[in-house]
Enzyme design. Structure first.
Site, PDB file in Angstrom:
ATOM      1  N   GLU A 189      64.358 -18.980   6.645  1.00  0.00           N
ATOM      2  CA  GLU A 189      63.584 -18.020   5.877  1.00  0.00           C
ATOM      3  C   GLU A 189      64.360 -17.304   4.776  1.00  0.00           C
ATOM      4  O   GLU A 189      63.783 -16.916   3.769  1.00  0.00           O
ATOM      5  CB  GLU A 189      62.998 -16.969   6.830  1.00  0.00           C
ATOM      6  CG  GLU A 189      61.969 -17.495   7.807  1.00  0.00           C
ATOM      7  CD  GLU A 189      60.698 -17.942   7.116  1.00  0.00           C
ATOM      8  OE1 GLU A 189      60.205 -17.202   6.245  1.00  0.00           O
ATOM      9  OE2 GLU A 189      60.223 -19.042   7.422  1.00  0.00           O
ATOM     10  N   SER A 212      23.487  -1.764  60.277  1.00  0.00           N
ATOM     11  CA  SER A 212      24.051  -1.218  61.515  1.00  0.00           C
ATOM     12  C   SER A 212      25.546  -0.960  61.430  1.00  0.00           C
ATOM     13  O   SER A 212      26.094  -0.278  62.309  1.00  0.00           O
ATOM     14  CB  SER A 212      23.764  -2.169  62.679  1.00  0.00           C
ATOM     15  OG  SER A 212      22.367  -2.254  62.921  1.00  0.00           O
TER      16      SER A 212
END
Length: 869
Positions: free
Chosen positions: A134, A552
């Site tokens: 770069e 229940s």
């Protein structure tokens, strides 16, 4: 008369200022001698010199004007530049990570996949690879590289008219300025702002810091920001594990990550990678021999899941994510770099998911019927493979299953074909096998419900209606049907000359859903949580988000309210029909088994889950007390005070039920379920911890003083003796009552309670040992009947058994611990005897009958609205 005649020294020379020169032959003035001037040759006038001088003057003017204009433009641009000094202390957004209890990675939360790595931890060669690719003069220039600009300009001239995009001359510093400060607009103004900021950045920050920001911020494709995330995404490696070739590959990505995707464009990626390696040789970062070896290495991307990542618990992970967002906000959760430690036990989680999946499939084969093929395609020999290969897998389909098409269907078998792939890049290959009819008895056709309200009512109360069992394969499949199958391994020969070839088993995903929560009763840490059949099919978490009637399984909270009042567990209660007047009419609760049994003990009533006894007991103790108990245990906050609530008509979640039952086994202390143990910020500081206990004085005495004592912070919500009595009663449910299938073959103390709601819409089993609580629920997302006779003891209890067996993992049995002061008295039960737990001073004979005294009869136990609020 002219003006010259008026001047004392003669007329004016028209070519110059001052007196006119005398004529050549004029007489000299008196007293002056005439001098002879040498004759000079006449000079030719150079016309070009004046034009050049004009050009120089114009050029100087333009330069001055340009300088003034440029300075003005600089002042205008510089006045609007963003502040760059904050980059000196910049902490980039980082992904947050969620870990299981065994420190294995569960998930990564990020809007941008970034792992920040300090420059000292980034390998030198990786740094140089990006510099070579770069910005070769990164270490020499001061933010802007004039040589690079000239080189880029010459390249642009060479490529003029080629149609190729012109390359820029941005340095790494300029890219940092662009990415962090000025944005990505392709305008000249942006380039000028970028250049100015780059120069200022070089003055404010060292080169190493600029490179550190760049390598951690640059986008490298595959949702990866920064080199560390890219190394994981592309090669499944950490930075120090990368080879030179892999480092060079990462360095080619900033320009165009999509154009160098190693899966889509392998040749372009390799060519560009080799170019980076050559640049590194130019920069003397590597030797020619190392470069040649790196070029010979192929690009082998491994974007698979990290091997140590937990593959289960997606509902758990999603619940953790929602919890984090609620506590810290979405931005901090996805960009704050949090390290989240959870309570998930991966082996138990895997066992729970497997148990629920198998339980739902067992129910589906029993009551769901055959709902037909996934789709239909052509069964022609040249057409079925590409058509089948193009089909998408249905969400929730198990990984080991295959989509197969029926190619040939006979009476006793069918030949099916499916597409087999070694990996995503290889073409599909055809495979065929036989589906035998011998395992097809479950594939009964579903009879559609009649249209209208009657059909919906029938489905809601009785479940789906099934036809007769199939008599031949054609009753189930037709050529071209696409179905889900599982490839079963080939059977052993077992005395035959040839082993049985591999065969297929027909599969379908169940429609019914379920949920499981397993937690530690001492701390509330959730060890496993399953929110449904498949997270891929539905993100909805039925363990925490679905409000269902507990049936229940709620009754223990009624009975512990009575035990806390001093009513002993052998108290005689009346099991006979009862009528309750309500605004909606006369309510006549009944037992699941039908009529009453007369006088029974509290233990017998709970073990057999008798409804009429429970309603009478609720009337006696009052619904206000039961509602408070439900709130204290965290099961149903603000429960309405109706007698039907005592039978589980309220709504709660699987998580709340598990936490409520934990209050029984831990001695009556409140339990708050937690999925997260601790949260650390990016610097390792603990910012949240689930354990509320504090260390007693003496923690600072050092290791020689022994383990420190921790002060409990959990609220006491029930008397310890009442809690232990409740545990003892629930043990009886598993040993002799409705929950016997929950502990078959476990050979250890287990307690729990079944639950089944009206019309069999919800099936529950919530149970525990001294070390773990497990709650299981089954039902449909849109509540309807699971089918007549489908109870919690038959569907949910076996799933509980399988999860508990995995949790125990061969550990030795541990008894339930009795609290101080409890009296254990041996009393007869059935053909044997048990040790019943009594509160000191209560009646242990079991002869007193609740409701026989005149005072209790006057309370309206049998008739009227005595306990209805």
């Amino acid at each position: 008369m002219s003006l010259g005649d008026l001047r004392p020294d003669g007329p004016l020379d028209p070519r110059r200022r001052g007196p006119a020169a005398p004529a050549p032959d004029a007489e000299p003035a008196p007293g002056k001698r005439k001098k002879e001037r040498p004759q000079r040759p006449a000079r030719k006038r150079r016309r070009g010199f004046g034009f050049l001088r004009l050009l120089l003057i114009l050029g100087a003017g333009v330069a001055v004007a340009g300088g003034v204009g440029g300075y003005g433009l600089y002042r205008v641009i510089a006045a609007d530049l963003p502040d760059y000094r904050w980059l000196a202390d910049y902490d980039p957004p980082q992904m947050s990570r969620i870990y299981a209890a065994d420190s294995r990675l569960m998930a990564e939360l990020a809007s941008e996949r970034r792992v920040f790595v300090p420059i000292e931890a980034i390998p030198q060669r990786l740094q140089q690879a990006f510099v070579s690719a770069e910005d070769q003069r990164f270490w020499e220039h001061h933010g802007v590289d004039p040589i690079g600009i000239i080189r880029a300009g010459l390249t642009a001239v060479e490529q003029l008219g080629s149609g190729r995009r012109m390359g820029g001359a941005s340095t790494i510093t300029q890219q940092v300025a662009k990415n962090m400060l000025v944005g990505n607009d392709r305008t000249m103004t942006r380039k000028l702002r970028e250049a100015i900021l780059a120069v200022r950045l070089e003055q404010a920050l060292p080169k190493e810091r600029i490179l550190e920001i760049y390598l951690n911020e640059i986008f490298l494709g595959a949702q990866a920001f920064g080199v560390a995330a890219a190394a994981q995404n592309y090669f499944n490696k950490s930075l120090d594990e990368l080879t030179l070739a892999e480092m060079a590959f990462l360095a080619i990505l900033p320009k165009a990550p999509n154009n160098y995707n190693p899966f889509r464009f392998p040749e372009a990626a390799r060519a560009r990678r080799d170019w980076v390696i050559d640049r590194m040789v130019e920069d003397r970062a590597v030797t020619a021999e190392e470069a040649a070896a790196a070029k010979a290495e192929p690009i082998v991307a491994r974007p698979s899941r990290r091997p140590d990542m937990v593959a289960v618990g997606q509902h758990f992970t999603e619940e953790v994510r929602r919890d984090l967002i609620a506590r810290f906000g979405a931005e901090q959760t996805t960009m704050g770099g949090l390290v989240v430690r959870t309570s998930l036990e991966p082996p138990l989680q895997a066992a729970a998911e497997r148990a629920l999946r198998e339980g739902l499939m067992t129910y589906d084969r029993r009551r769901g019927g055959w709902r037909g093929p996934v789709t239909r395609i052509s069964a022609a020999p040249t057409e079925w493979l590409p058509a089948l290969d193009a089909l998408q897998r249905p969400p929730g389909m198990q990984p080991e299953w295959r989509l197969a098409v029926a190619l040939e269907v006979r009476d006793r078998e069918a030949r099916l074909g499916w597409a087999e792939r070694l990996d995503a890049r290889t073409p599909a290959q055809p495979r065929t096998a036989v589906l035998p009819f011998e395992d097809m008895a479950w594939a009964r056709p579903v009879i559609p419900a009649p249209p209208g309200g009657a059909g919906a009512q029938l489905l809601a109360t009785q479940g789906v209606r099934l036809g007769a069992a199939p008599r031949r394969m054609q009753d189930v499949l037709s050529p071209g049907d696409v179905v889900m199958v599982e490839v079963l391994p080939a059977a052993a020969a077992q005395g035959r000359t040839q082993a049985r070839p591999e065969r297929l088993a027909l599969r379908q995903m169940p429609v019914a859903e379920g949920a499981i929560v397993a937690l530690d009763p001492a701390t509330g840490r959730v060890l496993a949580m399953v929110g449904g059949y498949s997270f891929e099919r539905s993100w909805f978490n039925r363990a925490t988000q679905a409000m269902r009637q507990p049936g229940s399984s709620f009754k223990p909270f009624v009975y512990i309210s009575a035990l806390s009042m001093g009513i002993p567990p052998n108290q005689q209660l009346l099991d006979e029909p009862i009528e309750i007047a309500t605004p909606q009419g006369l309510w006549r609760p009944s037992n699941y088994s039908g009529g009453g049994r007369g006088w029974v003990t509290m233990r017998q009533a709970l073990e057999s889950s008798l409804n009429m006894v429970t309603v009478r007991l609720a009337q006696h103790i009052g619904m206000e007390r039961i509602s408070q108990t439900a709130a204290d245990f965290g099961v149903i906050p603000n429960m309405p005070r109706y007698l039907s609530m005592a039978l589980g008509a309220g709504e709660t979640t699987v998580m709340r039920m598990a936490a409520g039952y934990a209050g029984f086994v831990n001695g009556g202390r409140q339990v708050t379920p937690t999925l997260i143990d601790s949260v650390q910020d990016r610097r390792g500081r603990v910012i949240w911890r689930a354990d509320p206990r504090r260390c007693e004085p003496g923690c600072d005495q050092g290791p020689e003083a022994g383990p420190p004592a921790l002060a409990g912070e959990r609220r006491q919500i029930a008397d310890p003796i009442a809690a232990y009595q409740m545990v003892s009663l629930l043990q009886g449910v598993v040993q002799r009552g409705t929950g016997t299938r929950a502990a078959v073959g476990l050979n250890r103390p287990v307690a729990g309670k079944t639950g089944t709601t009206d019309d069999y819409r919800d099936n529950w089993f919530v149970g525990f040992t001294p070390d773990i609580v497990i709650a299981v629920w089954l039902g449909f997302d849109e509540p309807r009947s699971l089918g007549t006779g489908e109870t919690g003891g038959g569907t949910a209890a076996p799933i509980f058994h399988d999860v508990l067996q995995a949790a125990l993992n061969g550990s030795p049995p541990v008894p339930f611990r009795a609290p101080p002061g409890v009296a254990l008295v041996r009393i007869p039960v059935g053909n044997g005897s048990i040790l019943e737990a009594f509160r000191p001073g209560t009646d242990t004979t079991g002869t007193q009958r609740l409701g026989e005294s005149a005072r209790e009869s006057a309370a309206g136990l049998d008739t009227g609205l005595g306990g209805l609020y």
